[in-house]
Design an enzyme around this catalytic site. Structure first.
Site, PDB file in Angstrom:
ATOM      1  N   SER A 260     -56.508  43.677  99.530  1.00  0.00           N
ATOM      2  CA  SER A 260     -56.501  42.276  99.132  1.00  0.00           C
ATOM      3  C   SER A 260     -55.983  42.095  97.717  1.00  0.00           C
ATOM      4  CB  SER A 260     -57.943  41.729  99.222  1.00  0.00           C
ATOM      5  OG  SER A 260     -58.052  40.455  98.630  1.00  0.00           O
ATOM      6  N   GLY A 261     -55.521  40.875  97.432  1.00  0.00           N
ATOM      7  CA  GLY A 261     -55.166  40.495  96.076  1.00  0.00           C
ATOM      8  C   GLY A 261     -56.332  39.905  95.316  1.00  0.00           C
ATOM      9  N   ASP A 262     -57.516  39.883  95.921  1.00  0.00           N
ATOM     10  CA  ASP A 262     -58.706  39.355  95.261  1.00  0.00           C
ATOM     11  C   ASP A 262     -59.904  40.120  95.795  1.00  0.00           C
ATOM     12  OD1 ASP A 262     -60.529  37.577  93.861  1.00  0.00           O
ATOM     13  OD2 ASP A 262     -58.943  36.074  93.876  1.00  0.00           O
ATOM     14  N   ASP A 263     -61.108  39.573  95.635  1.00  0.00           N
ATOM     15  CA  ASP A 263     -62.307  40.283  96.066  1.00  0.00           C
ATOM     16  C   ASP A 263     -62.260  40.574  97.567  1.00  0.00           C
ATOM     17  OD1 ASP A 263     -63.374  39.975  93.442  1.00  0.00           O
ATOM     18  OD2 ASP A 263     -64.061  37.959  93.975  1.00  0.00           O
ATOM     19  N   SER A 294     -58.436  46.921  96.209  1.00  0.00           N
ATOM     20  CA  SER A 294     -58.105  45.697  95.493  1.00  0.00           C
ATOM     21  C   SER A 294     -58.026  46.011  93.995  1.00  0.00           C
ATOM     22  CB  SER A 294     -59.147  44.605  95.757  1.00  0.00           C
ATOM     23  OG  SER A 294     -58.765  43.400  95.128  1.00  0.00           O
TER      24      SER A 294
END
Length: 484
Positions: A260-263, A294
């Site tokens: 992912s690009g976030d949590d 991530s």
């Protein structure tokens, strides 16, 4: 022709054959009987199955990757919704590439994607209805106005299943990421799956690709299972959180693989004064067997939108690789509420910026109307049995002045440092707690409880009610048509 034999005609033979077939069918359990476009399971409903079912193609669906199917989904689900009180219904998406905008689910319903089906999110914004901001947020997350409906959406539902043979849902997020980065959007980007105000929600055995924003967002819901998902997005894609339970009770998140690009997982419950007013916590959550990648975010985040409260979160058998932090707490003055009774056991971390990270000054707010005196309570935070390798910094733990984070416990923690490690391994302020068997030695605010003796941090031994709920897996389905 001999008169000793009965006289037979082609019509008579046909009648005999049809009669024999009828007898065979009557003796077969769990058969599918076709009635117009709806097939009905007769002679007892097998475990996990719906009584009624149909293919998307029965309602004009075309799986060529080019033809919009938004109306076909709407028509199919509207038709099948009438069976909610008669054993429920299932919509089967057969092999093919199915382009569609947002569509709404119904109760007592299963959306099943064949293993060779690909659901493709439309880039035509007219295919995405606009919704008002969430009541516990007060505004959109991307902008102050409303938000686009999710690709798969449902509200006020009971007993809804979204599943498949590990089929793919492709959000075609690059279109949305580019507009977001250029600040060309006045509305919050759509999620792939959002279910609101619902009970008995199951999402399992799917691959989710390139969501425009968050991937899976159950909100204001109870008895939720999210299991066996593969979630993939570029690690630099904006806000592509994996699974975000938000103001939910009794949640089970198991066996998920997330890049992912976030949590990878973010537990939430509303934003500042809006979340405080709405007052619905996220509580009684089990997270097991998660693998996360991530580089710029957390394996599991608690917050930062936590103004309805977060309590009784249990995480175990967690693996993170090339990820910014393990379990991170994010909050700030103005959030109010609480993060308490957090239990983490069995984390394996490799190539990390931080192992432990708590932030008391996470400063984003929905508007100037928040109350800076609304202080969050952070207490009862427990970590045990943690192994980490190639770590830059062991702990960065910052509470809030005059609002300490208390009851922090860390036990049986082994951290191997990276070649480019931070000079200061523990940065601690406005926290209280203790450690046991932690290496490198923690900061002075987290003293060793009994030097020379391992004192384990607590982890609950009781089961949550959601642990006894079985997945609704149906093994009786007709062979679907193919479109490639």
């Amino acid at each position: 022709m001999s008169f000793s034999q009965p006289f037979q005609t082609p019509h008579a033979n046909k009648v005999v054959v049809l009669a024999l077939l009828s007898v065979i069918l009557l003796l077969t359990n769990n058969l599918l009987v076709e009635c117009r476009t709806v097939r009905v399971l007769e002679d007892g409903l097998p475990k996990g199955c719906r009584k009624h079912g149909a293919f998307l193609t029965d309602f004009g669906g075309v799986g060529d990757g080019k033809t919009p199917n938004t109306k076909a989904f709407a028509s199919a689900i509207a038709s099948l919704s009438k069976y909610a009180s008669d054993g429920g219904a299932e919509l089967i998406v057969p092999p093919g590439k199915w382009l569609t905008g947002s569509f709404n689910l119904t109760s007592n319903f299963t959306l099943y994607l064949d293993k060779d089906a690909v659901l493709i999110a439309s880039q035509d914004e007219s295919e995405w209805p606009v919704l008002p901001p969430l009541p516990s947020y007060g505004k959109g997350r991307d902008d102050t106005d409303g938000r686009f409906s999710s690709l798969i959406f449902g509200t006020n539902l009971t007993d809804v299943v979204i599943t498949g043979g590990n089929a793919t849902i492709d959000g075609q997020g690059a279109y949305w990421w580019e507009k977001f980065k250029k600040k060309e959007l006045k509305l919050t980007r759509p999620y792939l799956i959002e279910i609101m105000f619902s009970d008995q929600v199951q999402i399992f055995n799917l691959t989710l690709l390139n969501s425009p924003s968050w991937n899976v967002h159950p909100i204001y819901s109870s008895n939720v299972i999210v299991q066996g998902l593969t979630i993939l997005a570029p690690v630099d894609s904006p806000n592509t959180d994996g699974i975000n339970p938000d103001s939910c009770t009794n949640v089970r998140i198991e066996d998920n693989y997330i890049v992912s690009g976030d949590d990878c997982i973010a537990v939430k419950s509303g934003w500042d004064e809006y979340g405080i007013k709405f007052g619905m916590p996220t509580q009684h959550v089990n997270i097991r067997r998660l693998t996360c990648i991530s580089p710029d975010s957390a394996t599991i985040a608690l917050g930062s939108e936590m103004s309805g409260g977060i309590q009784d979160i249990r995480a175990e058998q967690i693996t993170a690789i090339n990820t910014e932090s393990g379990v991170r707490i994010k909050t700030a003055p103005g959030r109010g509420a609480f993060v308490k009774d957090i239990f983490v056991k069995g984390m394996t971390l490799k190539t990390m910026k931080y192992v432990f990270w708590m932030t008391g000054d996470y400063g984003s707010h929905p508007d100037p109307g928040y109350d800076p005196k609304a202080m969050p309570i952070v207490s009862g935070i427990n970590y045990r049995d943690v192994t980490a390798e190639d770590v830059q910094m062991s702990g960065n733990l910052a509470g809030i002045e005059k609002d300490k984070f208390t009851g922090i416990c860390m036990s049986n923690v082994s951290i191997s440092l990276a070649e480019k490690k931070k000079k200061v391994q523990w940065n601690c302020s406005n926290i209280e707690g203790f450690t046991s068997g932690v290496n490198p030695k923690a900061c002075d605010l987290l003293p060793d409880k009994q030097p020379g003796k391992l004192v384990p941090c607590p982890f609950p031994t009781d089961k949550l009610p959601i642990d006894d709920v079985e997945l609704k897996i149906c093994s009786i389905r007709p062979k679907p048509p193919r479109y490639y």
